[in-house]
Design a protein around this motif. Structure first.
Motif, PDB file in Angstrom:
ATOM      1  N   CYS A  74       0.806  -1.225   0.000  1.00 28.19           N
ATOM      2  CA  CYS A  74       0.000   0.000   0.000  1.00 28.19           C
ATOM      3  C   CYS A  74       0.841   1.278   0.000  1.00 28.19           C
ATOM      4  N   LYS A  75       2.073   1.179   0.416  1.00 31.64           N
ATOM      5  CA  LYS A  75       2.941   2.367   0.371  1.00 31.64           C
ATOM      6  C   LYS A  75       3.370   2.695  -1.052  1.00 31.64           C
ATOM      7  N   ASP A  79       7.329   6.759  -0.732  1.00 30.91           N
ATOM      8  CA  ASP A  79       7.828   7.686   0.284  1.00 30.91           C
ATOM      9  C   ASP A  79       9.160   8.326  -0.096  1.00 30.91           C
ATOM     10  N   LYS A 104      -2.444   6.402  -2.623  1.00 30.32           N
ATOM     11  CA  LYS A 104      -2.390   5.501  -1.463  1.00 30.32           C
ATOM     12  C   LYS A 104      -3.794   5.192  -0.928  1.00 30.32           C
ATOM     13  N   THR A 108      -5.196   1.380  -0.534  1.00 29.50           N
ATOM     14  CA  THR A 108      -5.439   0.795   0.790  1.00 29.50           C
ATOM     15  C   THR A 108      -6.874   0.297   0.942  1.00 29.50           C
ATOM     16  N   GLN A 141      -3.285   4.488   6.727  1.00 32.30           N
ATOM     17  CA  GLN A 141      -1.909   4.692   6.273  1.00 32.30           C
ATOM     18  C   GLN A 141      -1.713   5.915   5.364  1.00 32.30           C
ATOM     19  N   PRO A 142      -2.655   6.241   4.462  1.00 29.89           N
ATOM     20  CA  PRO A 142      -2.426   7.392   3.585  1.00 29.89           C
ATOM     21  C   PRO A 142      -2.173   8.707   4.323  1.00 29.89           C
TER      22      PRO A 142
END
Length: 445
Positions: A74-75, A79, A104, A108, A141-142
């Motif tokens: 999902c990353k 980054d 993202k 996700t 996470q986003p």
């Protein structure tokens, strides 16, 4: 004219000193975060390991491994790419960050929906239920994309504040769960709460600031980021695979109890990884700028950083190697004594992991995403093959041996294979052979 040159020189020195002070302050904040997080996580983890026992702790570790593997997907490998692009193209930061956030978010949500479609039709036993609870954290996470906004401005204190608040609250809740003898499901929900609190505080800090981003996602930037990051995504998946596939394979060949014993040792071994991570995160923007100034300065900084990594990792490995039995017995008790041999083997992987943090960032700076993928692929391949051979023969010790050789392959040996990365292999070899130390001793004589 001379006075003007002197003034220019003074201004340049002042800026350099200011940059160094900012970097040191940034590193200090990151170390504070990692120290507090590691200490509280270790303390609560030790108590949880003792409370749950090998079997239930094995279920918890198995679910965490699934979550970590899905998080890597999902990353999207975005980054480091986002940090690089913001440093090099500051005027487009709004579009870069908002495009990454949108990408993202879509992934996700899709990933968690697919996971439920896979799990739910076959019924939900305890392991599946715990896994679904952990993976619900993917949805939050986003928001972590805001990390990058603060990272590129060396404003790590805001990241630290949000993470420390989340860790403290959830650690206290874990202590309460142990005291009240809560079920494994309740403990899993507490783990889920940590990213919610962390990202919630981070979002509050961000929106309370005046210099916010203008959220303008653009299809062109999304395409560019995806094109730049897809190899890093595969690389990240490969890294996560050879870091966590051992847990999956131990469960397949052995049992949840063996997973629990193995994971208890790995927690201690990997607990030190916050040190290179904090150093490299803070120095990454500076190293990018050093390349623009001088290649000699750029590679000199990389070599010094590699030297530091080897000294640190070797020091820690020697301490843990000679005190492993005592550490396991003192922290976890007699039930986990088999973990001491795993720890004595696994801890040596850290030397190559510490070096890998540096070379991984170098690959990003040089835009060599394909080589990052190749390196990780070699490591994953070695780990899977060796796990298949060694776990049936040597049990959880075999998994630790497989991890060591996979790290050796991906973080060190793989850099020799290609001509473009071979000089990094030689730089790492210099660090591993303490070349700078012998050079200084020779000059002293």
């Amino acid at each position: 004219m001379i006075k003007l040159l002197d003034l220019t020189k003074k201004i340049s020195l002042y800026k350099r000193d200011a940059d160094k002070a900012k970097i040191l302050k940034n590193i200090s904040w990151l170390f504070f975060d990692k120290f507090v997080s590691t200490f509280l996580s270790l303390l609560s983890g030790i108590l949880l390991v003792r409370y749950l026992g090998p079997d239930q702790f094995g279920v918890l570790s198995f679910s965490q491994s699934i979550f970590i593997m899905l998080t890597a997907i999902c990353k999207l490998g975005l980054d480091n790419i986002v940090v690089r692009e913001i440093v090099e193209n500051d005027k487009h930061q709004d579009s870069i960050i908002s495009s990454a956030f949108l990408m993202k978010s879509i992934l996700t949500l899709s990933t968690y929906c697919i996971l439920m479609l896979i799990v739910l039709p076959f019924g939900v036993s305890t392991p599946e239920k715990i896994t679904l609870i952990f993976c619900l954290g993917l949805i939050f996470q986003p928001i972590g994309i805001l990390d990058l906004f603060f990272q590129t401005r060396s404003l790590s204190k805001y990241l630290v504040i949000s993470k420390v608040i989340g860790v403290i609250i959830c650690s206290l809740l874990k202590f309460l769960c142990i005291y009240l003898e809560a079920s494994l499901t309740v403990i899993a929900l507490v783990f889920l709460l940590e990213p919610i609190i962390t990202f919630g505080v981070l979002g509050y800090i961000y929106f309370s600031r005046s210099n916010q981003l203008k959220w303008r996602p653009k299809l062109s930037f999304s395409k560019f980021l995806l094109k730049s990051s897809w190899l890093l995504l595969l690389s990240s998946m490969s890294v996560t695979l050879y870091l966590k596939v051992d847990v999956i394979m131990i469960k397949y060949f052995l049992s949840f109890s063996e997973v629990g014993i193995y994971s208890s040792a790995v927690r201690i071994s990997e607990g030190w990884y916050f040190i290179p991570q904090a150093m490299v995160i803070s120095l990454f923007p500076t190293i990018i700028k050093a390349k623009a100034e001088s290649l000699h300065k750029y590679y000199s900084q990389l070599q010094k950083l590699m030297n530091v990594m080897v000294w640190l990792s070797l020091f820690l490995a020697l301490i843990v190697f000679f005190t492993g039995d005592y550490i396991i017995h003192f922290l976890y008790g007699e039930k986990y004594q088999a973990a001491s041999s795993v720890l004595s083997i696994h801890i040596w992987s850290g030397i190559f992991v510490f070096l890998g943090f540096v070379s991984g960032r170098w690959l990003i700076i040089e835009r060599m995403e394909f080589y990052a993928f190749k390196r990780s692929f070699y490591g994953a391949l070695v780990n899977v093959v060796l796990n298949l051979i060694l776990i049936p023969q040597f049990g959880i010790n075999g998994a630790a041996i497989a991890t060591f050789f996979s790290m050796f392959t991906s973080m060190y040996l793989a850099f020799y294979i290609d001509r473009r990365t071979r000089h990094i292999f030689y730089m790492k070899t210099k660090s591993l052979l303490f070349h700078s130390l012998w050079k200084k001793l020779y000059q002293y004589k």
